[in-house]
Design an enzyme around this catalytic site. Structure first.
Site, mmCIF file in Angstrom:
data_model
loop_
_atom_site.group_PDB
_atom_site.id
_atom_site.type_symbol
_atom_site.label_atom_id
_atom_site.label_comp_id
_atom_site.label_asym_id
_atom_site.label_seq_id
_atom_site.Cartn_x
_atom_site.Cartn_y
_atom_site.Cartn_z
ATOM 1 N N HIS A 66 -95.941 -38.636 -63.443
ATOM 2 C CA HIS A 66 -94.577 -38.109 -63.502
ATOM 3 C C HIS A 66 -94.471 -36.993 -64.539
ATOM 4 O O HIS A 66 -93.917 -37.172 -65.616
ATOM 5 C CB HIS A 66 -93.590 -39.231 -63.808
ATOM 6 C CG HIS A 66 -93.353 -40.142 -62.644
ATOM 7 N ND1 HIS A 66 -92.888 -41.428 -62.776
ATOM 8 C CD2 HIS A 66 -93.521 -39.939 -61.308
ATOM 9 C CE1 HIS A 66 -92.779 -41.978 -61.575
ATOM 10 N NE2 HIS A 66 -93.158 -41.094 -60.670
ATOM 11 N N HIS A 99 -99.438 -44.868 -60.235
ATOM 12 C CA HIS A 99 -98.430 -45.928 -60.271
ATOM 13 C C HIS A 99 -98.758 -47.089 -59.349
ATOM 14 O O HIS A 99 -98.122 -48.136 -59.425
ATOM 15 C CB HIS A 99 -97.061 -45.347 -59.901
ATOM 16 C CG HIS A 99 -96.746 -44.090 -60.630
ATOM 17 N ND1 HIS A 99 -96.869 -42.839 -60.059
ATOM 18 C CD2 HIS A 99 -96.361 -43.876 -61.910
ATOM 19 C CE1 HIS A 99 -96.548 -41.911 -60.948
ATOM 20 N NE2 HIS A 99 -96.242 -42.509 -62.077
ATOM 21 N N HIS A 149 -88.644 -47.530 -58.914
ATOM 22 C CA HIS A 149 -89.811 -46.916 -59.548
ATOM 23 C C HIS A 149 -91.054 -47.259 -58.729
ATOM 24 O O HIS A 149 -91.234 -48.396 -58.290
ATOM 25 C CB HIS A 149 -89.960 -47.419 -60.983
ATOM 26 C CG HIS A 149 -90.978 -46.672 -61.783
ATOM 27 N ND1 HIS A 149 -92.334 -46.918 -61.683
ATOM 28 C CD2 HIS A 149 -90.847 -45.676 -62.700
ATOM 29 C CE1 HIS A 149 -92.981 -46.117 -62.506
ATOM 30 N NE2 HIS A 149 -92.104 -45.347 -63.129
ATOM 31 N N GLU A 151 -94.079 -47.843 -59.404
ATOM 32 C CA GLU A 151 -94.897 -48.961 -59.873
ATOM 33 C C GLU A 151 -94.278 -50.303 -59.480
ATOM 34 O O GLU A 151 -94.984 -51.230 -59.058
ATOM 35 C CB GLU A 151 -95.077 -48.891 -61.389
ATOM 36 C CG GLU A 151 -95.984 -49.987 -61.926
ATOM 37 C CD GLU A 151 -96.058 -49.992 -63.437
ATOM 38 O OE1 GLU A 151 -96.227 -51.085 -64.000
ATOM 39 O OE2 GLU A 151 -95.950 -48.909 -64.058
#
Length: 335
Positions: A66, A99, A149, A151
């Site tokens: 990111h 991720h 997100h 992840e």
């Protein structure tokens, strides 16, 4: 006279004076460690090596890390960033981001005969393994993290029937479990340590037999960067965090700085984002960067601050990081 060391930054030098000393002249406190962690370094090098080995285009599912600068640089070199594997031509090379991804993504890639290079951070893979293990034992898994997100999506995908997302302290009261004797918490690796422990404490008050993960899920680099910010923030009127707004660990550093005593803290992608009004009446500026930020962007911020009279740079060192992760097997050099 304060001893200084040349940093290679025009107008700036490093001072050996301790943080506790408060010189009258403008200064920068520079957090160490900062910037790239081992997982990000591995992921970025994975794309670079894939481009060298196979030539462009190399497809990458989601941003490899990111950070806008990193993504733009790799795109110029021939990386093509896509949202889903369905956008990758059949049989092409695709890199999975640091991720991590859910098992369904691996299945989709296999169905399209894609050549997968998995750049998932090994510390994220550890959390995936924990989720699978506790799901096999039929635990309710309380996953502390931010909804949406990448992840979190990947980890939840390892055990969708067992995982409940706990997104913040206020979500604790909404949690329900089947058996209070079989409950465990896991977490996204890039969270605020303090906030995570607050959530865990509230969960444990509801579920006294809540189990901890076998080892800490919040990664060493996330913790180290937060500790360094806590060490310097009480001395700073302003903390500048270099990082992108979609970087969870960078956003957490802003929050940690404010919580640790900085009067103000701002997130910037690069030096041009600095508003000169932030510096009005400021003697001490703290500078750090998120785990996906290359050092060249920090150098740019230091150069900008030096132009504004902040020509003394004092390192604030709280840890020495030496961890290195091996590249994916497909890209390792033969011995």
């Amino acid at each position: 006279m304060v001893p200084t060391v040349d940093m290679g930054i025009p107008g700036a030098s490093v001072s050996s004076r301790s943080v506790a000393d408060r010189p009258n002249r403008k200064r920068v406190l520079l957090a160490e460690p900062r910037g790239y962690c081992a997982g990000v370094d591995r992921a970025v090098e994975t794309v670079e090596r894939a481009l060298q080995k196979h030539g462009p285009p190399v497809y990458v599912r989601h941003e490899i890390v990111h950070n806008r600068h990193v993504v733009d640089t790799l795109a110029k070199a021939g990386a093509v960033f896509v949202e889903e594997t369905e956008q990758v031509p059949e049989g092409a090379i695709v890199v999975f981001s640091a991720h991590g991804v859910a098992p369904t993504v691996h299945v989709s890639a296999s169905e399209r005969n894609l050549q997968v290079i998995d750049a998932t951070c090994p510390l994220v893979t550890k959390v995936h393994n924990e989720a699978r293990r506790f799901a096999r034992d039929d635990y309710d898994i309380l996953l502390i993290g931010h909804e949406g997100h990448e992840e979190v999506v990947g980890t939840a995908g390892e055990a969708p029937d067992h995982v409940q997302l706990v997104d913040g302290v206020d979500a604790v009261d909404q949690v329900t479990v089947r058996d209070e004797d079989k409950v465990v918490w896991l977490s996204q690796t890039t969270l605020s340590v303090d906030e995570t422990m607050e959530i865990v404490g509230r969960l444990r008050r509801r579920f006294p037999k809540l189990q901890d993960p076998p080892s800490d899920d919040i990664c060493y680099a996330t913790q180290n960067r937060q500790v360094a910010v806590k060490a310097m923030a009480p001395e700073c009127e302003l903390v500048i965090v270099v990082g992108s707004r979609n970087s969870s660990n960078s956003v957490r550093l802003v929050e940690v700085a404010l919580g640790a005593g900085a009067r103000a803290a701002h997130l910037v992608d690069w030096a041009d984002d600095i508003d000169s009004a932030w510096l009005d009446g400021v003697t001490t500026v703290g500078v750090t960067s998120g785990a996906s930020v290359p050092e060249v962007l920090v150098r740019g911020v230091l150069e900008r601050l030096a132009e504004c009279g902040y020509d003394i740079v004092q390192p604030v060192t709280t840890a020495n990081e030496t961890l290195v992760f091996a590249l994916p097997r497909e890209l390792r050099s033969p011995r």
